[in-house]
Design a protein around this motif. Structure first.
Motif, PDB file in Angstrom:
ATOM      1  N   MET A  54       7.581  15.364   4.732  1.00  0.00           N
ATOM      2  CA  MET A  54       7.358  16.560   3.932  1.00  0.00           C
ATOM      3  C   MET A  54       5.868  16.897   3.775  1.00  0.00           C
ATOM      4  N   TYR A  55       5.111  15.979   3.163  1.00  0.00           N
ATOM      5  CA  TYR A  55       3.698  16.246   2.917  1.00  0.00           C
ATOM      6  C   TYR A  55       3.012  14.937   2.547  1.00  0.00           C
ATOM      7  N   ARG A  56       1.693  15.018   2.270  1.00  0.00           N
ATOM      8  CA  ARG A  56       0.918  13.827   1.914  1.00  0.00           C
ATOM      9  C   ARG A  56       0.303  14.021   0.529  1.00  0.00           C
ATOM     10  N   LEU A  57       0.537  13.062  -0.350  1.00  0.00           N
ATOM     11  CA  LEU A  57       0.053  13.151  -1.727  1.00  0.00           C
ATOM     12  C   LEU A  57      -1.470  13.128  -1.811  1.00  0.00           C
ATOM     13  N   ASP A  58      -2.118  12.423  -0.889  1.00  0.00           N
ATOM     14  CA  ASP A  58      -3.570  12.279  -0.974  1.00  0.00           C
ATOM     15  C   ASP A  58      -4.317  13.489  -0.429  1.00  0.00           C
ATOM     16  N   GLN A  59      -3.589  14.491   0.051  1.00  0.00           N
ATOM     17  CA  GLN A  59      -4.236  15.692   0.587  1.00  0.00           C
ATOM     18  C   GLN A  59      -4.119  16.846  -0.404  1.00  0.00           C
ATOM     19  N   ALA A  60      -4.369  16.556  -1.671  1.00  0.00           N
ATOM     20  CA  ALA A  60      -4.265  17.567  -2.736  1.00  0.00           C
ATOM     21  C   ALA A  60      -5.664  18.000  -3.172  1.00  0.00           C
ATOM     22  N   LEU A  61      -5.772  19.264  -3.584  1.00  0.00           N
ATOM     23  CA  LEU A  61      -7.016  19.822  -4.094  1.00  0.00           C
ATOM     24  C   LEU A  61      -6.976  19.837  -5.622  1.00  0.00           C
ATOM     25  N   SER A  62      -8.122  19.536  -6.246  1.00  0.00           N
ATOM     26  CA  SER A  62      -8.178  19.559  -7.706  1.00  0.00           C
ATOM     27  C   SER A  62      -9.620  19.695  -8.147  1.00  0.00           C
ATOM     28  N   VAL A  63      -9.967  20.877  -8.683  1.00  0.00           N
ATOM     29  CA  VAL A  63     -11.321  21.088  -9.200  1.00  0.00           C
ATOM     30  C   VAL A  63     -11.324  21.175 -10.717  1.00  0.00           C
ATOM     31  N   ARG A  64     -10.115  21.355 -11.313  1.00  0.00           N
ATOM     32  CA  ARG A  64      -9.993  21.387 -12.777  1.00  0.00           C
ATOM     33  C   ARG A  64      -8.733  20.666 -13.235  1.00  0.00           C
ATOM     34  N   GLY A  65      -8.301  19.672 -12.466  1.00  0.00           N
ATOM     35  CA  GLY A  65      -7.095  18.943 -12.841  1.00  0.00           C
ATOM     36  C   GLY A  65      -5.804  19.644 -12.500  1.00  0.00           C
ATOM     37  N   GLU A  66      -5.879  20.696 -11.646  1.00  0.00           N
ATOM     38  CA  GLU A  66      -4.675  21.482 -11.342  1.00  0.00           C
ATOM     39  C   GLU A  66      -3.786  20.840 -10.292  1.00  0.00           C
ATOM     40  N   CYS A 108       0.824  -1.210   0.000  1.00  0.00           N
ATOM     41  CA  CYS A 108       0.000   0.000   0.000  1.00  0.00           C
ATOM     42  C   CYS A 108       0.857   1.259   0.000  1.00  0.00           C
ATOM     43  N   CYS A 109       0.646   2.124  -0.998  1.00  0.00           N
ATOM     44  CA  CYS A 109       1.278   3.452  -1.019  1.00  0.00           C
ATOM     45  C   CYS A 109       0.525   4.341  -0.032  1.00  0.00           C
ATOM     46  N   LEU A 110       1.197   4.752   1.031  1.00  0.00           N
ATOM     47  CA  LEU A 110       0.512   5.458   2.112  1.00  0.00           C
ATOM     48  C   LEU A 110       0.199   6.912   1.794  1.00  0.00           C
ATOM     49  N   GLY A 111       0.893   7.496   0.805  1.00  0.00           N
ATOM     50  CA  GLY A 111       0.694   8.903   0.497  1.00  0.00           C
ATOM     51  C   GLY A 111       1.618   9.827   1.262  1.00  0.00           C
ATOM     52  N   ASP A 112       2.318   9.326   2.279  1.00  0.00           N
ATOM     53  CA  ASP A 112       3.252  10.133   3.066  1.00  0.00           C
ATOM     54  C   ASP A 112       4.571  10.261   2.305  1.00  0.00           C
ATOM     55  N   VAL A 113       4.968  11.495   2.026  1.00  0.00           N
ATOM     56  CA  VAL A 113       6.207  11.754   1.288  1.00  0.00           C
ATOM     57  C   VAL A 113       7.286  12.211   2.263  1.00  0.00           C
ATOM     58  N   VAL A 114       8.456  11.581   2.170  1.00  0.00           N
ATOM     59  CA  VAL A 114       9.594  11.929   3.016  1.00  0.00           C
ATOM     60  C   VAL A 114      10.765  12.336   2.132  1.00  0.00           C
ATOM     61  N   GLN A 115      11.645  13.130   2.698  1.00  0.00           N
ATOM     62  CA  GLN A 115      12.890  13.510   2.014  1.00  0.00           C
ATOM     63  C   GLN A 115      14.062  12.893   2.753  1.00  0.00           C
ATOM     64  N   VAL A 116      14.952  12.257   2.016  1.00  0.00           N
ATOM     65  CA  VAL A 116      16.137  11.658   2.616  1.00  0.00           C
ATOM     66  C   VAL A 116      17.138  12.764   2.927  1.00  0.00           C
TER      67      VAL A 116
END
Length: 533
Positions: A386-398, A365-373
């Motif tokens: 760093m951040y979480r990929l699944d917490q992104a906003l997109s109303v027009r594919g942005e 499972c890809c957890l969505g948690d992004v880390v930097q080495v």
């Protein structure tokens, strides 16, 4: 291993019993109790340090022999698979494992859960040696950085949940800490902490939990002071009650150090969605204090441990043992799905998404948690969240990522006079059906300190900051394909109500994953009903 530690502690106490009897006949009752408490603390700490040294040797071996450690973790995963029809069951070949089991996104795992399939990885699967190792090594690291914090009576916990991944009930009382996890409610724990001005360390389950504690302390300060004055709990302490009232009258900034002048460090458990609470605490109530998290938790399980309390930002060592962890390269905010997963081969400065294998359903499972080495410990990567990929906003594919939006919001709040951000949540307008014939847009809910009303000029600043942060968003705004972000101020306690709703979910784990983008209408409406401006 805990059984062996308990036996060792018992043998030490039996060895010292004759000495205690002799001393007990020659000293007063009060001095005898004080000496006994000190002895219990020393014995408990010696046992704990011995166990930590043993875990440190295991850590050195596993991080030096990464391939062997990963192979053992993989074998554990394959042996733990239950009722699974899989052609590689029983095989321990790493390449075969990766080729036959494709990566699954967290959203797909949640869909399987809703369909009645096995749930994604949760904390109860990994309450084993990794959690114990994080706790023992974290305690030793904390003691090395702040020796006085772990002295008898030096630390108090103010929430029922503990920041330590694997609390050890047997030395907790001897080490002078609060009662084991879940033994007391938050108000009682806070009152006990307020009665002790000599504290050097403060513990809470998460930074968000601690933020709620300080907000409660300010809103109910007079009630808490009255309880301390009349002796609830313990003996009456009118002078300490007066000190509490005086500290509260001076405002939020630096409150912790006014209440506990010797306080040095705050211990909380790190997880996604905690950064804003840490920033708010550090800027206001806990100004001047260090923050330490013994581990980083994702999907409720320990992903990495912290050996460096003195670092201002949490650094975590990714472990090569169970649970089975992989790193998927990330490029420009998206996964490189064709790229192979890594661990020891991860490069410094690069960003990766955490991949966790569920040993029950055998799902990668890809957890969505992004880390930097940021470095290496022996042959294992040391990372920063760093951040979480699944917490992104997109109303027009942005695709406005969590990191981009958070930076833009922080920049906007910095332009609101006197405002300090406590928490925020975002909703795509389609979730609330709020477009009303206009272009789709972001609905943003913020909880602030120091500002009771938002002017239209202040609201517009967020949209300007978003356009500066994202060229794609700016282009869509220029063409009118996306409408301006709408900002709403919610009353104090709105996000606490949201967290309570999330915690009430049967599949919730500790620490709870704090969303920044709400995908369910009932959660968005919960915030919408608490809008005050």
């Amino acid at each position: 291993m805990l059984l062996w530690l308990l036996w060792l502690l018992l043998l030490l106490l039996l060895f010292l019993l004759p000495m205690l009897t002799m001393i007990g006949k020659q000293t007063s009752h009060k001095a005898r109790l004080s000496w006994l408490a000190s002895l219990q603390h020393r014995v408990a700490w010696r046992v704990l340090a011995w166990a930590a040294a043993w875990q440190r040797r295991r850590l050195e071996h596993s991080t030096l022999h990464v391939g062997q450690s990963q192979q053992q973790a993989l074998t554990w995963c394959l042996q733990g698979a239950q009722g699974l029809r899989c052609p590689i069951r029983g095989s321990t070949d790493m390449s075969t494992f990766r080729n036959h089991l494709p990566l699954t996104k967290a959203s797909q795992a949640q869909e399987k859960e809703s369909e009645g399939h096995l749930p994604p990885p949760t904390s109860n699967q990994y309450h084993g040696e990794t959690s114990l190792q994080a706790t023992l090594l974290g305690l030793v690291a904390l003691n090395k950085a702040y020796p006085e914090v772990l002295a008898p009576g030096g630390t108090a916990r103010v929430t029922p949940t503990s920041p330590w991944p694997s609390p050890l009930p047997w030395p907790w009382r001897a080490l002078g800490w609060a009662s084991p996890t879940g033994a007391k409610d938050s108000e009682t724990l806070l009152l006990e902490a307020l009665r002790s001005p000599e504290l050097r360390g403060l513990e809470a389950g998460t930074a968000v939990d601690l933020l709620d504690v300080f907000l409660d302390l300010e809103s109910r300060g007079e009630e808490l002071a009255a309880a301390i004055a009349v002796g609830n709990p313990g003996a009456p302490l009118p002078r300490r009650a007066a000190e509490l009232r005086d500290a509260l009258n001076q405002g939020s900034r630096g409150l912790a150090l006014r209440l506990w002048p010797k306080l040095q460090v705050v211990v909380t458990l790190d997880a996604g969605g905690q950064a804003e609470a840490v920033a708010a605490l550090g800027a206001l109530w806990c100004q001047g204090l260090a923050f330490f998290s013994p581990a980083y938790s994702a999907s409720g399980g320990v992903m990495g441990l912290n050996l460096w309390p003195e670092q201002p930002q949490g650094l975590y060592l990714l472990l090569p043992g169970a649970p089975f962890i992989e790193l998927l390269p990330v490029k420009e905010g998206a996964q490189e799905e064709a790229a192979p997963t890594l661990l020891a081969e991860a490069q410094k400065g690069k960003e990766y998404e955490l991949v966790l294998t569920d040993h029950i359903s055998l799902t990668r499972c890809c957890l969505g948690d992004v880390v930097q080495v940021v470095g290496a410990y022996n042959k294992c990567p040391v990372v920063r969240f760093m951040y979480r990929l699944d917490q992104a906003l997109s109303v027009r594919g942005e695709v406005t990522g969590e990191n981009v939006f958070s930076e833009a919001l922080a920049q906007a709040v910095g332009q609101w006079p006197g405002a300090k951000l406590l928490d925020h949540g975002c909703v795509e307008s389609s979730i609330l059906d709020s477009s009303e014939g206009s272009a789709p847009h972001y609905e943003v809910f913020v909880e602030l300190r120091g500002l009771r009303n938002l002017s239209e000029e202040n609201r517009d600043k967020l949209d300007h900051c978003l356009q500066e942060a994202s060229a794609h968003y700016k282009s869509l705004r220029f063409r009118g394909s996306v409408g301006p972000a709408r900002v709403h101020l919610v009353g104090l306690g709105a996000f606490r109500a949201l967290r309570e709703a999330l915690t009430a979910c049967p599949s919730s784990s500790f620490p709870p994953t704090m969303p920044r983008v709400l995908r369910h209408r009932h959660l968005a409406q919960l915030l919408q009903r608490r809008v005050v401006s």
